[in-house]
Design a protein around this motif. Structure first.
Motif, short mmCIF file in Angstrom:
data_model
loop_
_atom_site.label_atom_id
_atom_site.label_comp_id
_atom_site.label_asym_id
_atom_site.label_seq_id
_atom_site.Cartn_x
_atom_site.Cartn_y
_atom_site.Cartn_z
N GLU A 124 2.73 13.74 -1.65
CA GLU A 124 2.22 15.02 -1.17
C GLU A 124 1.24 15.61 -2.18
OE1 GLU A 124 5.61 17.56 -0.79
OE2 GLU A 124 6.16 17.42 -2.91
N ASN A 125 0.54 16.64 -1.75
CA ASN A 125 -0.42 17.35 -2.63
C ASN A 125 -1.50 16.43 -3.20
OD1 ASN A 125 1.15 19.73 -2.27
ND2 ASN A 125 2.50 19.11 -3.94
N ASP A 128 -0.70 14.20 6.34
CA ASP A 128 0.67 14.51 5.92
C ASP A 128 0.79 14.55 4.40
OD1 ASP A 128 1.60 14.75 8.50
OD2 ASP A 128 2.45 12.72 8.60
N MET A 129 -0.05 13.77 3.71
CA MET A 129 0.03 13.69 2.25
C MET A 129 -0.96 14.62 1.55
SD MET A 129 0.85 9.66 1.46
CE MET A 129 -0.64 9.01 2.20
N ILE A 161 0.84 -1.20 0.00
CA ILE A 161 0.00 0.00 0.00
C ILE A 161 0.87 1.26 0.00
CG2 ILE A 161 -1.72 1.32 1.30
CD1 ILE A 161 -2.78 -1.40 2.32
N TRP A 162 1.93 1.25 0.80
CA TRP A 162 2.82 2.41 0.88
C TRP A 162 3.45 2.67 -0.49
CZ3 TRP A 162 7.80 4.06 0.12
CH2 TRP A 162 8.16 5.27 0.73
N LEU A 215 -2.84 6.46 13.08
CA LEU A 215 -1.75 6.31 12.11
C LEU A 215 -2.23 6.68 10.71
CD1 LEU A 215 -0.14 2.95 13.31
CD2 LEU A 215 1.06 5.15 13.15
N TRP A 216 -3.38 6.13 10.32
CA TRP A 216 -3.91 6.39 8.98
C TRP A 216 -4.36 7.84 8.82
CZ3 TRP A 216 -4.27 3.28 4.62
CH2 TRP A 216 -3.83 1.96 4.77
N GLU A 217 -5.03 8.37 9.82
CA GLU A 217 -5.49 9.77 9.75
C GLU A 217 -4.33 10.73 9.58
OE1 GLU A 217 -7.66 10.29 13.34
OE2 GLU A 217 -9.45 9.22 12.64
#
Length: 299
Positions: free
Chosen positions: A235-236, A272-273, A159-160, A265-267
Motif C-alpha cells: 500500500e501507499n 489498490d496499492m 512479481i507479487w 486485473l493489473w489496473e
C-alpha cells in the motif's frame, strides 16, 4: 642560410603540433529528440523469466518473445543514457537496475544481473562511462536471455512477492521511481499458493480466469460484481510509477476477452496499492513501443 630557415620553421611547426591538446571525449550516440530533464531517475527492471520466453512453447513467427524483451530493454537503457547525457554533471544522481525475482538457481544469471546495477553521480559520470551504458546493457541482456532460454526448467518470476517484500526498499525520496515489468500478465509462484482474500488471489493465471467463467461479453459485470482481482501486496505506493510491457493472453483458452481482463486485473491491482501513474502494454514489436518507453521515462 635558406636551409637553416626551413629547418627552424619545421621545428616550430612540429613543436606546435606536439603542443596541441588531445581531443576531449564526446557523446558517441544519438539523442536527437530527447528532452532535457533534471529529475533524478531510479529505474528498476523486473524480468519474468518463465516459460513465456521459450520459443518452442510460445513461438512467434514475427519475433520471439525473448527477443522482444531484449528490444524493450535496449530502448530503456538508451533512454536512460540520453537522460544522463543531457544533464549537467553536478545534477546527476541516477541509477538503473535489473531484477530477477526470485534469485535464479543459475549463479551466472545473478552475477550478470548484478553487473547491470549502474549508479551515476557527479563524481563518477565520465563521458566514457556514459558512452558505455547501452553497450553494457545490450551485451549482458543478450547473455541473460541466452542462458535463460537454454534451460529445460524455468525459474519463473514472483512479481507479487516482489511487490510484497521488496518494492519499498527500492523507492527513493529524492528520485523519480520507475518500475518496468516485462511479463505476459499472468502471476504465479509456488510460494504464493493459497494466498487469497475472497476472490482476490496472489496467483492469477489463465486457469484462474477460466474458473470464473469470464469468457463472454458479460465478463465485466461478473468481474465487478464478484470483486475479482489480484490480492493487494502492498500500500501507499504513490511514489512509484509502473510500466508493464508484454501482456500476451493464452491463446489456448480461446477467450476473446482475456486481454481486457488482464488489463483490468493489473489496473485495479495498482489502484489498490496506491500507484497513480502506470501504463500497461501488450507484447508489441520493440520498434512500436520505443517511443512509448521513452515518453514514460521522460515525462
Amino acid at each position: 642560410m635558406k636551409n637553416i630557415i626551413l629547418l627552424l620553421l619545421s621545428f616550430v611547426l612540429l613543436s606546435c603540433a606536439n603542443d596541441e591538446k588531445p581531443k576531449e571525449p564526446t557523446i558517441n550516440f544519438d539523442c536527437s529528440g530527447s528532452e532535457k530533464n533534471n529529475e533524478n531517475l531510479n529505474i528498476n527492471i523486473l524480468l519474468d523469466l518463465s516459460d513465456r520466453i521459450n520459443p518452442k512453447i510460445n513461438p512467434n513467427k514475427a519475433m520471439d518473445y525473448f527477443k522482444r524483451d531484449i528490444g524493450y530493454i535496449t530502448s530503456i537503457s538508451k533512454s536512460f543514457q540520453c537522460h544522463i547525457a543531457n544533464k549537467k554533471s553536478r545534477k546527476i544522481n541516477d541509477n538503473i537496475k535489473i531484477f530477477i525475482e526470485p534469485e535464479s538457481n543459475i549463479p551466472a544469471l545473478n552475477t550478470i544481473s548484478t553487473s547491470l546495477n549502474l549508479k551515476f553521480n557527479k563524481d563518477n559520470s565520465t563521458i566514457e562511462k556514459i558512452n558505455s551504458i547501452s553497450t553494457i546493457y545490450e551485451k549482458n541482456i543478450n547473455d541473460i536471455y541466452k542462458i535463460a532460454t537454454d534451460q529445460d526448467k524455468y525459474d519463473g518470476s514472483n512479481i507479487w512477492g516482489f511487490f510484497k517484500n521488496k518494492i519499498k526498499d527500492y523507492i527513493k525520496n529524492d528520485q523519480k521511481n520507475i518500475l518496468i515489468i516485462l511479463t505476459d500478465g499472468y502471476l504465479f509462484d509456488k510460494s504464493n499458493k493459497g494466498l487469497k482474500s475472497d476472490k482476490k488471489y496472489a496467483n492469477f493465471t489463465s486457469s484462474t480466469i477460466k474458473s470464473f467463467d469470464l469468457n463472454n461479453s458479460n465478463w465485466k459485470s461478473t468481474f465487478t460484481k464478484n470483486n475479482i482481482g489480484i490480492l493487494p501486496a502492498n500500500e501507499n505506493l504513490e511514489n512509484l510509477e509502473v510500466l508493464v510491457i508484454g501482456l500476451n493472453p493464452n491463446k489456448k483458452n480461446d477467450n476473446p476477452y482475456e486481454l481486457d481482463i488482464l488489463k483490468s486485473l493489473w489496473e485495479n491491482w495498482f489502484k489498490d496499492m496506491g500507484v497513480t501513474k502506470y501504463a500497461i502494454k501488450t507484447a508489441d514489436l520493440p520498434s512500436d513501443l520505443d517511443e512509448t518507453i521513452k515518453n514514460f521515462i521522460s515525462k
